[in-house]
Design a protein around this motif. Structure first.
Motif, short mmCIF file in Angstrom:
data_model
loop_
_atom_site.label_atom_id
_atom_site.label_comp_id
_atom_site.label_asym_id
_atom_site.label_seq_id
_atom_site.Cartn_x
_atom_site.Cartn_y
_atom_site.Cartn_z
N GLN A 30 -0.01 2.60 -5.47
CA GLN A 30 -1.07 1.58 -5.36
C GLN A 30 -1.84 1.79 -4.07
O GLN A 30 -1.66 1.05 -3.09
CB GLN A 30 -0.46 0.17 -5.36
CG GLN A 30 -0.22 -0.38 -6.73
CD GLN A 30 0.12 -1.86 -6.69
OE1 GLN A 30 0.33 -2.45 -5.65
NE2 GLN A 30 0.20 -2.45 -7.85
N LEU B 181 -10.00 -1.76 -1.32
CA LEU B 181 -9.67 -2.80 -0.33
C LEU B 181 -9.55 -2.20 1.06
O LEU B 181 -10.04 -2.78 2.05
CB LEU B 181 -8.36 -3.49 -0.73
CG LEU B 181 -7.83 -4.54 0.26
CD1 LEU B 181 -8.86 -5.63 0.50
CD2 LEU B 181 -6.52 -5.13 -0.26
N HIS C 289 0.86 -1.19 0.00
CA HIS C 289 0.00 0.00 0.00
C HIS C 289 0.89 1.23 0.00
O HIS C 289 1.69 1.44 0.92
CB HIS C 289 -0.88 -0.02 1.25
CG HIS C 289 -1.67 1.25 1.47
ND1 HIS C 289 -1.17 2.33 2.16
CD2 HIS C 289 -2.91 1.60 1.07
CE1 HIS C 289 -2.07 3.29 2.19
NE2 HIS C 289 -3.14 2.87 1.54
N ARG D 257 -4.94 1.27 -3.31
CA ARG D 257 -5.86 0.16 -3.02
C ARG D 257 -7.04 0.62 -2.16
O ARG D 257 -7.41 -0.01 -1.16
CB ARG D 257 -5.08 -0.99 -2.37
CG ARG D 257 -3.86 -1.33 -3.20
CD ARG D 257 -3.10 -2.50 -2.70
NE ARG D 257 -3.78 -3.75 -3.00
CZ ARG D 257 -3.25 -4.95 -2.77
NH1 ARG D 257 -2.05 -5.04 -2.23
NH2 ARG D 257 -3.91 -6.03 -3.06
N THR D 258 -7.61 1.72 -2.62
CA THR D 258 -8.63 2.40 -1.82
C THR D 258 -9.84 1.51 -1.54
O THR D 258 -10.37 1.51 -0.42
CB THR D 258 -9.05 3.69 -2.55
OG1 THR D 258 -7.86 4.49 -2.74
CG2 THR D 258 -10.07 4.48 -1.76
N ARG E 280 -1.17 7.87 -8.29
CA ARG E 280 -1.70 6.51 -8.48
C ARG E 280 -1.36 5.97 -9.87
O ARG E 280 -1.52 6.66 -10.88
CB ARG E 280 -3.22 6.51 -8.32
CG ARG E 280 -3.82 5.13 -8.19
CD ARG E 280 -5.29 5.24 -7.82
NE ARG E 280 -6.09 5.68 -8.96
CZ ARG E 280 -6.65 4.85 -9.84
NH1 ARG E 280 -6.50 3.54 -9.71
NH2 ARG E 280 -7.36 5.32 -10.85
#
Ligand SMILES: NC(=O)c1ccc[n+]([C@@H]2O[C@H](COP(=O)([O-])OP(=O)(O)OC[C@H]3O[C@@H](n4cnc5c(N)ncnc54)[C@H](OP(=O)(O)O)[C@@H]3O)[C@@H](O)[C@H]2O)c1
Length: 112
Positions: free
Chosen positions: A14, A19, A10, A16-17, A106
């Motif tokens: 990345q 998740l 993270h 990974r919003t 991102r």
């Protein structure tokens, strides 16, 4: 039974919003492993701009960004002054506008 925590890659490339949101909605803590050793990340110009504004190092900005998102970063360092600085940076929070600028980093296709 849900896990108490998950440990994932993270970082601003990345985030990974989805998740992270999924876990937080279920009370699952999110841990970011190896948050600093992302190729190229600490040299990003936007992080240099934010260091000027906050007094943090680029690594400190990344750590504060993690904590501001409710994610626990676990950096490692063999350098005492960095260990101390990293811990202090994790006590800082970034404002929404600063987070928005970091979110521009991102890269959906990023692979470490
Ligand atoms: N669950 C998993 O799959 C997984 C995978 C990988 C790692 N991990 C865990 O994640 C943790 C950290 O992993 P990691 O050591 O690979 O990655 P890291 O913490 O992202 O990166 C460590 C590197 O960052 C440097 N560093 C630390 N603080 C810095 C600062 N303030 N400014 C500039 N550079 C800085 C260190 O250099 P110096 O030592 O020279 O300061 C070292 O080279 C460990 O506990 C590891 O076990 C878990």
């Amino acid at each position: 039974m849900p896990p108490a925590l998950v440990q994932i890659e993270h970082h601003p490339y990345q985030p990974r919003t989805e998740l992270v949101r999924f876990c937080h909605e279920r009370g699952i803590h999110v841990i970011a492993h190896s948050p600093l050793s992302v190729p190229g990340l600490l040299a990003e110009p936007v992080l240099a701009d934010i260091t000027d504004e906050t007094g943090l190092t680029p690594a400190g900005v990344v750590l504060a960004w993690n904590v501001t998102r409710g994610v626990v970063p676990i950096p490692s360092s063999t350098t005492t002054s960095r260990v101390v600085g990293n811990l202090a940076a994790a006590g800082r929070r970034l404002d929404a506008e600063t987070c928005d600028r970091i979110d521009m980093l991102r890269r959906p296709d990023f692979e470490r």
